[in-house]
Design an enzyme around this catalytic site. Structure first.
Site, PDB file in Angstrom:
ATOM      1  CE  LYS A  15      -2.296  21.162  21.639  1.00 11.47           C
ATOM      2  NZ  LYS A  15      -2.088  22.492  20.504  1.00 11.47           N
ATOM      3  NE  ARG A  90      -6.153  25.615  23.983  1.00 15.24           N
ATOM      4  CZ  ARG A  90      -6.261  24.708  22.978  1.00 15.24           C
ATOM      5  NH1 ARG A  90      -6.826  23.595  23.062  1.00 15.24           N
ATOM      6  NH2 ARG A  90      -6.057  25.170  21.846  1.00 15.24           N
ATOM      7  NE  ARG A 129      -4.414  24.215  12.130  1.00 12.10           N
ATOM      8  CZ  ARG A 129      -4.359  24.055  13.429  1.00 12.10           C
ATOM      9  NH1 ARG A 129      -3.549  23.128  14.038  1.00 12.10           N
ATOM     10  NH2 ARG A 129      -4.991  24.871  14.116  1.00 12.10           N
ATOM     11  NE  ARG A 166      -8.618  24.943  13.839  1.00 11.34           N
ATOM     12  CZ  ARG A 166      -8.089  24.660  14.980  1.00 11.34           C
ATOM     13  NH1 ARG A 166      -7.469  23.296  15.134  1.00 11.34           N
ATOM     14  NH2 ARG A 166      -8.183  25.560  16.093  1.00 11.34           N
ATOM     15  NE  ARG A 177      -6.176  29.170  17.652  1.00  5.45           N
ATOM     16  CZ  ARG A 177      -5.536  28.797  16.627  1.00  5.45           C
ATOM     17  NH1 ARG A 177      -5.802  29.242  15.431  1.00  5.45           N
ATOM     18  NH2 ARG A 177      -5.537  27.422  16.458  1.00  5.45           N
TER      19      ARG A 177
HETATM   20  P1  AMP Z   1      -7.677  23.688  19.314  1.00  2.53           P
HETATM   21  O1  AMP Z   1      -8.300  22.765  18.158  1.00  2.53           O
HETATM   22  O2  AMP Z   1      -7.149  22.797  20.385  1.00  2.53           O
HETATM   23  O3  AMP Z   1      -6.653  24.582  18.651  1.00  2.53           O
HETATM   24  O4  AMP Z   1      -8.981  24.344  19.847  1.00  2.53           O
HETATM   25  C1  AMP Z   1      -9.591  25.477  19.336  1.00  2.53           C
HETATM   26  C2  AMP Z   1     -10.364  26.467  20.240  1.00  2.53           C
HETATM   27  O5  AMP Z   1     -11.303  25.697  20.992  1.00  2.53           O
HETATM   28  C3  AMP Z   1      -9.475  27.196  21.154  1.00  2.53           C
HETATM   29  O6  AMP Z   1      -8.969  28.554  20.723  1.00  2.53           O
HETATM   30  C4  AMP Z   1     -10.227  27.460  22.263  1.00  2.53           C
HETATM   31  O7  AMP Z   1     -11.244  28.757  21.867  1.00  2.53           O
HETATM   32  C5  AMP Z   1     -11.362  26.189  22.344  1.00  2.53           C
HETATM   33  N1  AMP Z   1     -10.692  25.276  23.133  1.00  2.53           N
HETATM   34  C6  AMP Z   1     -10.117  24.250  22.923  1.00  2.53           C
HETATM   35  N2  AMP Z   1      -9.881  23.393  23.968  1.00  2.53           N
HETATM   36  C7  AMP Z   1     -10.112  24.052  24.923  1.00  2.53           C
HETATM   37  C8  AMP Z   1      -9.822  23.950  26.541  1.00  2.53           C
HETATM   38  N3  AMP Z   1      -9.093  22.935  27.089  1.00  2.53           N
HETATM   39  N4  AMP Z   1     -10.057  25.016  27.132  1.00  2.53           N
HETATM   40  C9  AMP Z   1     -10.673  26.344  26.821  1.00  2.53           C
HETATM   41  N5  AMP Z   1     -10.777  26.430  25.363  1.00  2.53           N
HETATM   42  C10 AMP Z   1     -10.634  25.206  24.603  1.00  2.53           C
END
Ligand code: AMP
Length: 225
Positions: A15, A90, A129, A166, A177
């Site tokens: 995404k 989320r 990734r 990451r 996750r």
């Molecule tokens: P992502 O890069 O979108 O995979 O986000 C990495 C991490 O950031 C997630 O595993 C959460 O710990 C935190 N995170 C990102 N977006 C959110 C959200 N909308 N609500 C809560 N935690 C978030």
């Protein structure tokens, strides 16, 4: 005409890659809550210190903290003509908070695009990734490696940034996750389907270009492009 899009999908579904393309093609900002949190971690801000434990553990940052950050970002001038939200909302409370924010401004989300990928594929994808430290471009060493060089540097024209993995793309954290995704985030698909704005694209079995074509078809069929 404003264009407000939410990208949904499990971690690693692609995404973020698609959100970057939509943003570049339609001229709207790409807003990734994960990127915002990682920038704070890197800069060592107070927010960064607050959220580090959640990111490291693959847990969600509390809704209040996240919603405040997003509300601040969406009120900025560059969001006047829309945005692509990537990684937000989320949870149902986050979606409700977003709904209230939009209602107060007489705005609405045009479309929610779910990038669907089976769980079995996710772990393999995420461990391969890599992200460019300089420009943020996303690569996958298995499926979409940099076209030139030895796979350690960004191939975008004029960039040549170093690619890095990451911290939360380690197998144990990935599995956590995914659990969080199924329990807390996936119910949003039914929520947005009830609102009549959910569309789905296959994120598996197609190249990133192929997925983007499907997204363009959806946007054009909805009269949004
Ligand atoms: P992502 O890069 O979108 O995979 O986000 C990495 C991490 O950031 C997630 O595993 C959460 O710990 C935190 N995170 C990102 N977006 C959110 C959200 N909308 N609500 C809560 N935690 C978030």
């Amino acid at each position: 005409m404003a264009l407000r899009i939410i990208m949904m999908g499990a971690p690693g579904a692609g995404k973020g890659t698609q959100a970057q393309r939509i943003a570049a093609t339609y001229g709207v900002p790409h807003i990734s809550t994960g990127d915002i949190f990682r920038a704070h971690l890197k800069d060592g801000t107070e927010l960064g210190r607050k959220v580090r434990g959640y990111l490291d553990a693959g847990e969600l940052v509390p809704d209040e903290v996240t919603c405040d950050i997003v509300a601040g970002r969406l009120a900025e001038a560059d969001c006047a003509n829309g945005y692509v939200l990537d990684g937000f909302p989320r949870s149902i409370p986050q979606a409700e908070a977003l709904g209230r924010f939009l209602d107060a401004r007489n705005e609405q989300i045009d479309v929610v695009i779910d990038v669907a990928v089976p769980d079995e594929e996710i772990v393999g994808r995420l461990t391969a990734r890599r992200t460019c430290k300089k420009c943020g471009a996303i690569y996958n060493l298995k499926f979409s490696p940099p076209a030139s060089g030895d796979g350690t540097r960004c191939d975008r024209p004029g960039c040549d940034g170093e690619l890095s993995q990451r911290g939360d793309d380690q197998e144990e954290t990935i599995r956590q996750r995914l659990r969080v995704y199924h329990e807390t985030t996936e119910p949003l698909l039914a929520y947005y389907d009830e609102h009549g704005i959910l569309k789905s694209v296959p994120g598996s079995g197609l190249s990133p270009d192929g997925v983007f074509e499907k997204i363009e078809e959806i946007l054009s069929a909805a009269g949004l492009s």
